[in-house]
Scaffold this motif. Structure first.
Motif, PDB file in Angstrom:
ATOM      1  N   ILE A 163       0.812  -1.218   0.000  1.00  0.00           N
ATOM      2  CA  ILE A 163       0.000   0.000   0.000  1.00  0.00           C
ATOM      3  C   ILE A 163       0.851   1.276   0.000  1.00  0.00           C
ATOM      4  CG2 ILE A 163      -1.603   1.379   1.383  1.00  0.00           C
ATOM      5  CD1 ILE A 163      -3.236  -1.085   1.854  1.00  0.00           C
ATOM      6  N   PRO A 164       1.902   1.400   0.845  1.00  0.00           N
ATOM      7  CA  PRO A 164       2.732   2.608   0.776  1.00  0.00           C
ATOM      8  C   PRO A 164       3.362   2.809  -0.608  1.00  0.00           C
ATOM      9  CG  PRO A 164       3.173   1.409   2.790  1.00  0.00           C
ATOM     10  CD  PRO A 164       2.325   0.521   1.948  1.00  0.00           C
ATOM     11  N   ASN A 165       3.783   1.710  -1.244  1.00  0.00           N
ATOM     12  CA  ASN A 165       4.383   1.813  -2.577  1.00  0.00           C
ATOM     13  C   ASN A 165       3.345   2.179  -3.635  1.00  0.00           C
ATOM     14  OD1 ASN A 165       7.387   0.977  -2.635  1.00  0.00           O
ATOM     15  ND2 ASN A 165       6.464  -0.526  -1.248  1.00  0.00           N
ATOM     16  N   ILE A 166       2.144   1.636  -3.529  1.00  0.00           N
ATOM     17  CA  ILE A 166       1.090   1.980  -4.488  1.00  0.00           C
ATOM     18  C   ILE A 166       0.709   3.452  -4.354  1.00  0.00           C
ATOM     19  CG2 ILE A 166      -1.334   1.584  -5.078  1.00  0.00           C
ATOM     20  CD1 ILE A 166      -0.891  -1.380  -4.345  1.00  0.00           C
ATOM     21  N   ILE A 167       0.594   3.925  -3.125  1.00  0.00           N
ATOM     22  CA  ILE A 167       0.247   5.332  -2.909  1.00  0.00           C
ATOM     23  C   ILE A 167       1.338   6.252  -3.450  1.00  0.00           C
ATOM     24  CG2 ILE A 167      -0.102   7.110  -1.146  1.00  0.00           C
ATOM     25  CD1 ILE A 167      -1.461   4.951   0.576  1.00  0.00           C
ATOM     26  N   LYS A 168       2.596   5.961  -3.105  1.00  0.00           N
ATOM     27  CA  LYS A 168       3.700   6.823  -3.525  1.00  0.00           C
ATOM     28  C   LYS A 168       3.894   6.813  -5.037  1.00  0.00           C
ATOM     29  CE  LYS A 168       8.604   7.798  -2.853  1.00  0.00           C
ATOM     30  NZ  LYS A 168       9.830   7.476  -2.078  1.00  0.00           N
ATOM     31  N   PHE A 169       3.770   5.641  -5.647  1.00  0.00           N
ATOM     32  CA  PHE A 169       4.081   5.510  -7.074  1.00  0.00           C
ATOM     33  C   PHE A 169       2.842   5.398  -7.952  1.00  0.00           C
ATOM     34  CE2 PHE A 169       7.804   3.794  -4.801  1.00  0.00           C
ATOM     35  CZ  PHE A 169       8.806   4.600  -5.334  1.00  0.00           C
ATOM     36  N   PHE A 170       1.687   5.826  -7.451  1.00  0.00           N
ATOM     37  CA  PHE A 170       0.459   5.683  -8.239  1.00  0.00           C
ATOM     38  C   PHE A 170       0.550   6.377  -9.596  1.00  0.00           C
ATOM     39  CE2 PHE A 170      -3.985   6.454  -9.420  1.00  0.00           C
ATOM     40  CZ  PHE A 170      -4.461   5.152  -9.353  1.00  0.00           C
ATOM     41  N   PRO A 171       1.085   7.599  -9.687  1.00  0.00           N
ATOM     42  CA  PRO A 171       1.246   8.214 -11.022  1.00  0.00           C
ATOM     43  C   PRO A 171       2.110   7.360 -11.945  1.00  0.00           C
ATOM     44  CG  PRO A 171       1.519   9.862  -9.308  1.00  0.00           C
ATOM     45  CD  PRO A 171       1.499   8.526  -8.625  1.00  0.00           C
ATOM     46  N   LYS A 172       3.139   6.711 -11.376  1.00  0.00           N
ATOM     47  CA  LYS A 172       4.012   5.848 -12.172  1.00  0.00           C
ATOM     48  C   LYS A 172       3.269   4.599 -12.636  1.00  0.00           C
ATOM     49  CE  LYS A 172       8.120   5.199 -13.876  1.00  0.00           C
ATOM     50  NZ  LYS A 172       8.665   6.125 -14.891  1.00  0.00           N
ATOM     51  N   ILE A 173       2.381   4.112 -11.794  1.00  0.00           N
ATOM     52  CA  ILE A 173       1.578   2.945 -12.164  1.00  0.00           C
ATOM     53  C   ILE A 173       0.715   3.275 -13.382  1.00  0.00           C
ATOM     54  CG2 ILE A 173      -0.349   1.466 -11.420  1.00  0.00           C
ATOM     55  CD1 ILE A 173       0.796   1.646  -8.569  1.00  0.00           C
ATOM     56  N   ILE A 174       0.068   4.438 -13.343  1.00  0.00           N
ATOM     57  CA  ILE A 174      -0.762   4.874 -14.473  1.00  0.00           C
ATOM     58  C   ILE A 174       0.094   5.033 -15.724  1.00  0.00           C
ATOM     59  CG2 ILE A 174      -2.271   6.688 -15.350  1.00  0.00           C
ATOM     60  CD1 ILE A 174      -3.472   5.054 -13.073  1.00  0.00           C
ATOM     61  N   GLU A 175       1.263   5.634 -15.563  1.00  0.00           N
ATOM     62  CA  GLU A 175       2.166   5.865 -16.692  1.00  0.00           C
ATOM     63  C   GLU A 175       2.651   4.546 -17.294  1.00  0.00           C
ATOM     64  OE1 GLU A 175       6.702   7.577 -17.263  1.00  0.00           O
ATOM     65  OE2 GLU A 175       5.397   8.561 -15.783  1.00  0.00           O
ATOM     66  N   ASN A 176       3.049   3.609 -16.443  1.00  0.00           N
ATOM     67  CA  ASN A 176       3.538   2.314 -16.930  1.00  0.00           C
ATOM     68  C   ASN A 176       2.434   1.509 -17.615  1.00  0.00           C
ATOM     69  OD1 ASN A 176       6.146   2.779 -16.082  1.00  0.00           O
ATOM     70  ND2 ASN A 176       5.950   1.637 -14.173  1.00  0.00           N
ATOM     71  N   LEU A 244      -3.272  -5.939  -5.133  1.00  0.00           N
ATOM     72  CA  LEU A 244      -2.241  -5.167  -4.437  1.00  0.00           C
ATOM     73  C   LEU A 244      -0.859  -5.543  -4.955  1.00  0.00           C
ATOM     74  CD1 LEU A 244      -3.401  -5.128  -0.687  1.00  0.00           C
ATOM     75  CD2 LEU A 244      -3.430  -3.247  -2.328  1.00  0.00           C
ATOM     76  N   THR A 245      -0.635  -6.844  -5.120  1.00  0.00           N
ATOM     77  CA  THR A 245       0.653  -7.314  -5.643  1.00  0.00           C
ATOM     78  C   THR A 245       0.851  -6.871  -7.088  1.00  0.00           C
ATOM     79  OG1 THR A 245       0.422  -9.264  -4.213  1.00  0.00           O
ATOM     80  CG2 THR A 245       2.108  -9.350  -5.914  1.00  0.00           C
ATOM     81  N   TYR A 246      -0.186  -7.005  -7.899  1.00  0.00           N
ATOM     82  CA  TYR A 246      -0.125  -6.617  -9.313  1.00  0.00           C
ATOM     83  C   TYR A 246       0.256  -5.144  -9.452  1.00  0.00           C
ATOM     84  CZ  TYR A 246      -1.651  -6.249 -14.223  1.00  0.00           C
ATOM     85  OH  TYR A 246      -1.707  -6.052 -15.583  1.00  0.00           O
ATOM     86  N   LEU A 247      -0.448  -4.272  -8.744  1.00  0.00           N
ATOM     87  CA  LEU A 247      -0.203  -2.832  -8.858  1.00  0.00           C
ATOM     88  C   LEU A 247       1.162  -2.450  -8.299  1.00  0.00           C
ATOM     89  CD1 LEU A 247      -3.735  -1.466  -7.884  1.00  0.00           C
ATOM     90  CD2 LEU A 247      -2.720  -1.595 -10.174  1.00  0.00           C
ATOM     91  N   GLY A 248       1.562  -3.104  -7.200  1.00  0.00           N
ATOM     92  CA  GLY A 248       2.871  -2.810  -6.622  1.00  0.00           C
ATOM     93  C   GLY A 248       4.006  -3.121  -7.584  1.00  0.00           C
ATOM     94  N   ILE A 249       3.892  -4.238  -8.287  1.00  0.00           N
ATOM     95  CA  ILE A 249       4.911  -4.627  -9.259  1.00  0.00           C
ATOM     96  C   ILE A 249       4.821  -3.755 -10.517  1.00  0.00           C
ATOM     97  CG2 ILE A 249       5.723  -6.516 -10.744  1.00  0.00           C
ATOM     98  CD1 ILE A 249       4.760  -8.455  -8.558  1.00  0.00           C
TER      99      ILE A 249
END
Length: 388
Positions: A163-176, A244-249
Motif C-alpha cells: 500500500i505505501p508503494n502503491i500510494i507513492k508511485f500511483f502516477p508511475k503505475i498509471i504511466e507504466n 495489491l501485488t499486481y499494482l505494486g509490481i
C-alpha cells in the motif's frame, strides 16, 4: 477461536492461506501469469478467482450433499458414471500438485531462511517439515485455526509492503500501464488478448487442483448459506491481495522488474522499504510456503486416513484416526522433502502452466458443468443448488 471466527470465514482463510504460497509471496506468479502478457491482464486476476470461486462453491455443495470429505470419495460423486476413468486421473493430478507445491514450499522457505539468517538449507527444510507435520496431525480444526492466524498475518504484511508503494508511485503505475498498452514497454510474447485470457484460465484451473484440500473443511459448515459466504469472502480476499501485488509490481515494470526472480523484494529495495521490510517479505514467503504445505498435506492425509480405515468399524476407525494421521502425514511430508533435496525444483516448477490446462480439462470444466446443470446424472446434486 470458533466463537470469534465463524466457520465460513475460517474456510475462506484456508483458501487464502493455501493460495498464498512462496511463489505468490515472491510476486513471481503474478508476473508469470499476468504481467508478462497482454495489457488486459489487469482484469484477469478477477477472472481467475471467479473461476476458482465457482468451482470451489460447486465442489463444496457436492461434499455437503453426499457427506464426502476426502477427495477420493468426492471425485466419485463428481464424475458419476465416468468415475472409473476420471476419478483416478483427478487423484493423480492432485497428488502431483501436492508433491510439486509442497516441495517448492520446502525449497523456497529453506532458501529464504538461509538468505536471511545464514543457516543450513537442509536444516531449514527439516524445521519447515516439522512445522507442517505438527499442524497436519491435529486435524481439520487445527488447520482452520492456523490458516486463520496465518491469513491475518499475511494480509497485514501485504498491506504494509504494497500500500505505501502503491500510494507513492500511483502516477508511475498509471504511466507504466499506458506504456504497456501503447506497446512502449514490452512484456511477454505472444502479446494478445486471447493469450491473456488463456493464462487467466490456466491460473484459475491451477488453483482448482487444490480443491481436495478445501472440501475436508465443509463439514464445519455444511449449510448452503455458509458455503456461499465462504466463497464470496474468499473471492474478495484473494482477488484483493492479487491486485495489491499486481499494482505494486506494475509501478516498476519500466525498471526491469519482470525479469527479477523475487519481484516483491525488488519493490522493497527500489521503493518504500528498508531492512525491516526485507525481513518482512522473507517472513511472508516462509509463512506462505508453510501454509500452502499444511493445507495440501492435510487434504491428502484425510484421504489416506479413510483408506487405512476402510475395513474397520466406525468405532475402530475413530480410535485409530490419530495414529493413521501421524503415519500419513509423515509419509507425505517425507516424500515432498526428498523431492526438494533432489534439486528437481527448477525442472518441475516449469510444470505449473501445464498442470493448469490439464486441471482445466480434468477438473474445472466437469465441476462447472455439473454446477450449472449442463452435465447431469440421475442423482445430480448441483442443478437446483446452482439455480438458487
Amino acid at each position: 477461536m470458533n466463537k470469534l471466527i465463524p466457520a465460513y470465514l475460517a474456510i475462506a482463510f484456508v483458501w487464502f492461506s493455501s493460495h498464498f504460497g512462496g511463489g505468490f509471496a515472491s510476486g513471481r506468479q503474478i508476473v508469470a501469469f499476468y504481467l508478462n502478457h497482454h495489457w488486459t491482464s489487469i482484469f484477469m486476476p478477477a477472472v481467475s478467482m471467479l473461476i476458482m470461486a465457482l468451482s470451489l462453491y460447486f465442489s463444496m455443495l457436492i461434499a455437503a450433499k453426499y457427506e464426502v470429505y476426502d477427495y477420493s470419495s468426492w471425485s466419485k460423486k463428481l464424475y458419476g458414471s465416468t468415475s472409473t476413468v476420471m476419478a483416478p486421473l483427478f487423484e493423480i493430478l492432485f497428488n502431483v500438485l501436492l508433491v510439486l507445491v509442497t516441495a517448492v514450499a520446502f525449497a523456497t522457505g529453506g532458501s529464504t531462511i538461509t538468505k536471511a539468517f545464514g543457516s543450513s538449507y537442509m536444516l531449514n527444510t527439516v524445521v519447515i517439515a516439522g512445522v507442517i507435520f505438527v499442524l497436519t496431525i491435529y486435524g481439520a480444526d487445527m488447520v482452520r485455526k492456523s490458516a486463520t492466524v496465518v491469513s491475518i498475518i499475511l494480509i497485514a504484511c501485504i498491506f504494509i509492503i504494497y500500500i505505501p508503494n502503491i500510494i507513492k508511485f500511483f502516477p508511475k503505475i498509471i504511466e507504466n500501464f499506458a506504456a504497456i498498452r501503447n506497446g512502449d514497454i514490452a512484456t511477454g510474447s505472444p502479446n494478445t488478448l486471447l493469450d491473456s485470457i488463456w493464462w487467466a484460465f490456466k491460473y484459475g484451473a491451477l488453483q482448482c487442483c487444490a480443491i481436495g484440500a478445501y472440501i475436508v473443511h465443509v463439514q464445519a459448515c455444511p449449510d448452503k448459506a455458509s458455503l456461499k459466504k465462504a466463497t464470496i469472502v474468499g473471492y474478495f480476499i484473494n482477488t484483493g491481495i492479487m491486485y495489491l501485488t499486481y499494482l505494486g509490481i506494475l509501478a516498476f515494470v519500466d525498471q526491469g522488474i519482470l525479469k527479477e526472480a523475487v519481484p516483491s523484494l525488488f519493490v522493497i529495495m527500489h521503493g518504500v522499504g528498508g531492512t525491516w521490510m526485507t525481513l518482512l517479505i522473507s517472513l511472508c514467503i516462509v509463512i506462505g510456503a508453510v501454509s500452502t504445505g499444511v493445507a495440501l498435506v492435510y487434504g491428502t492425509t484425510n484421504r489416506l486416513v479413510n483408506f487405512f480405515g476402510r475395513n474397520m468399524t466406525p468405532e475402530e476407525k475413530e480410535n485409530k484416526r490419530k495414529i493413521h494421521s501421524i503415519i500419513a502425514s509423515a509419509f507425505l511430508i517425507l516424500a515432498c522433502w526428498i523431492v526438494a533435496q533432489l534439486g528437481l525444483i527448477p525442472l518441475i516448477g516449469k510444470g505449473y502452466g501445464n498442470i493448469g490446462w490439464v486441471s482445466l480439462l480434468i477438473l474445472t470444466l466437469p465441476v462447472l458443468l455439473r454446477g450449472f446443470g449442463l452435465w447431469r446424472f440421475s442423482d445430480d446434486v448441483t442443478t437446483k443448488a446452482a439455480a438458487e
